[in-house]
Enzyme design. Structure first.
Site, mmCIF file in Angstrom:
data_model
loop_
_atom_site.group_PDB
_atom_site.id
_atom_site.type_symbol
_atom_site.label_atom_id
_atom_site.label_comp_id
_atom_site.label_asym_id
_atom_site.label_seq_id
_atom_site.Cartn_x
_atom_site.Cartn_y
_atom_site.Cartn_z
ATOM 1 N N HIS A 113 0.859 -1.222 0.095
ATOM 2 C CA HIS A 113 -0.125 0.100 0.079
ATOM 3 C C HIS A 113 0.884 1.403 -0.020
ATOM 4 O O HIS A 113 0.740 2.090 -0.803
ATOM 5 C CB HIS A 113 -0.978 -0.052 1.096
ATOM 6 C CG HIS A 113 -1.861 1.184 1.064
ATOM 7 N ND1 HIS A 113 -2.978 1.109 0.744
ATOM 8 C CD2 HIS A 113 -1.647 2.424 1.912
ATOM 9 C CE1 HIS A 113 -3.629 2.377 1.291
ATOM 10 N NE2 HIS A 113 -2.798 3.077 1.748
ATOM 11 N N GLU A 114 1.899 1.338 0.859
ATOM 12 C CA GLU A 114 2.711 2.456 1.124
ATOM 13 C C GLU A 114 3.521 2.706 -0.044
ATOM 14 O O GLU A 114 3.558 3.756 -0.736
ATOM 15 C CB GLU A 114 3.397 2.623 2.430
ATOM 16 C CG GLU A 114 2.551 2.546 3.568
ATOM 17 C CD GLU A 114 1.915 3.583 3.518
ATOM 18 O OE1 GLU A 114 1.666 4.754 3.008
ATOM 19 O OE2 GLU A 114 0.561 3.618 4.403
ATOM 20 N N HIS A 117 1.595 4.306 -2.898
ATOM 21 C CA HIS A 117 1.595 5.524 -2.877
ATOM 22 C C HIS A 117 2.895 6.412 -3.523
ATOM 23 O O HIS A 117 2.823 7.417 -4.156
ATOM 24 C CB HIS A 117 1.341 6.242 -1.328
ATOM 25 C CG HIS A 117 0.327 6.082 -1.041
ATOM 26 N ND1 HIS A 117 -0.966 6.286 -1.419
ATOM 27 C CD2 HIS A 117 -0.281 5.533 0.412
ATOM 28 C CE1 HIS A 117 -2.092 6.017 -0.827
ATOM 29 N NE2 HIS A 117 -1.481 5.589 0.371
ATOM 30 N N HIS A 123 -5.753 6.550 -2.866
ATOM 31 C CA HIS A 123 -6.817 5.481 -2.115
ATOM 32 C C HIS A 123 -7.829 5.125 -3.217
ATOM 33 O O HIS A 123 -8.191 5.785 -3.820
ATOM 34 C CB HIS A 123 -7.318 6.154 -0.797
ATOM 35 C CG HIS A 123 -6.208 6.121 0.252
ATOM 36 N ND1 HIS A 123 -6.091 6.995 1.204
ATOM 37 C CD2 HIS A 123 -5.234 5.100 0.756
ATOM 38 C CE1 HIS A 123 -5.250 6.978 2.094
ATOM 39 N NE2 HIS A 123 -4.734 5.815 1.537
ATOM 40 N N CYS A 124 -8.082 3.750 -3.150
ATOM 41 C CA CYS A 124 -9.097 3.213 -4.058
ATOM 42 C C CYS A 124 -10.133 2.815 -3.167
ATOM 43 O O CYS A 124 -10.395 2.441 -2.130
ATOM 44 C CB CYS A 124 -8.442 1.808 -4.717
ATOM 45 S SG CYS A 124 -9.364 1.069 -5.688
ATOM 46 N N CYS A 129 -9.084 -4.180 -2.938
ATOM 47 C CA CYS A 129 -7.707 -3.588 -3.572
ATOM 48 C C CYS A 129 -6.886 -3.279 -2.270
ATOM 49 O O CYS A 129 -7.166 -2.543 -1.451
ATOM 50 C CB CYS A 129 -7.927 -2.232 -4.380
ATOM 51 S SG CYS A 129 -6.463 -1.677 -4.968
ATOM 52 N N CYS A 148 -6.031 -3.813 -7.477
ATOM 53 C CA CYS A 148 -7.424 -4.118 -8.192
ATOM 54 C C CYS A 148 -6.895 -3.972 -9.778
ATOM 55 O O CYS A 148 -5.978 -3.168 -10.170
ATOM 56 C CB CYS A 148 -8.641 -3.407 -7.861
ATOM 57 S SG CYS A 148 -8.245 -1.484 -8.323
ATOM 58 N N CYS A 151 -6.205 -0.138 -10.393
ATOM 59 C CA CYS A 151 -4.901 0.466 -9.946
ATOM 60 C C CYS A 151 -3.746 -0.356 -10.698
ATOM 61 O O CYS A 151 -2.739 0.335 -10.910
ATOM 62 C CB CYS A 151 -4.946 0.083 -8.243
ATOM 63 S SG CYS A 151 -5.753 1.150 -7.336
#
Length: 175
Positions: A113-114, A117, A123-124, A129, A148, A151
């Site tokens: 996640h990070e 970014h 953010h989704c 996701c 997802c 993304c």
């Protein structure tokens, strides 16, 4: 649950390499002494420190800490990224579980996640996701460690070459 200093990073680095197509390098730095707020450290201080300490070590830096972390607008964070500098951190303090595989999967999700970014993904809205915002372990457990379709397409279009002409690495640092 007590992991050695490199246990989390060593477990998730090969998967991060596969997902992002980047080399992962383990480095050892002392984490900064930060001002604590009720036993929490400011995640922004860790991100800033990582970037300052690693100007030549690779484009992207991911710090992994066991310290509970916050930012002024939230009482805790699982992680924080600064797209501009290429530095991010993940705190595994609140990701703990008595089952090691659940704990490591949570750490992987937050690391992906990070780093997402850092590749300019926001953010989704898709709760499955990895880029979905998690404010609880329930939300973290529900999402995948993968992007997802939307993304995935965005990251494929822009590629992992954030900065032209530079070889990129993810340098993982463990506290």
């Amino acid at each position: 649950m007590d992991f050695d200093r490199t246990g989390v990073g060593a477990s998730i680095s090969p998967i991060l390499s596969e997902i992002f197509g980047l080399d992962c390098e383990h480095i050892d730095l002392p984490f900064p002494k930060t001002e604590l707020r009720e036993e929490q450290c400011d995640a922004r201080d860790i991100v800033k420190y990582l970037r300052e300490q690693l100007p030549q070590r690779g484009d992207l830096v991911l710090g992994i800490t066991r310290r509970d972390s916050f930012v002024p607008s939230l009482n805790f964070v699982f992680g924080l990224a600064d797209m501009k500098s290429g530095a991010a951190m993940v705190s595994f303090n609140r990701l703990k579980n008595s089952r090691q595989e659940i704990f490591l999967e949570r750490c992987l999700k937050e690391a992906v996640h990070e780093i997402g970014h850092l590749f300019e993904l926001g953010h989704c809205m898709n709760p499955i996701c990895v880029m979905h915002f998690s404010n609880s372990l329930i939300e973290t457990d529900l999402k995948s460690y993968k992007f997802c379709e939307r993304c995935s397409e965005r990251i494929s279009r822009q590629g992992t070459g954030r900065r032209k002409g530079q070889t990129q690495k993810v340098a993982t640092r463990h506290e």
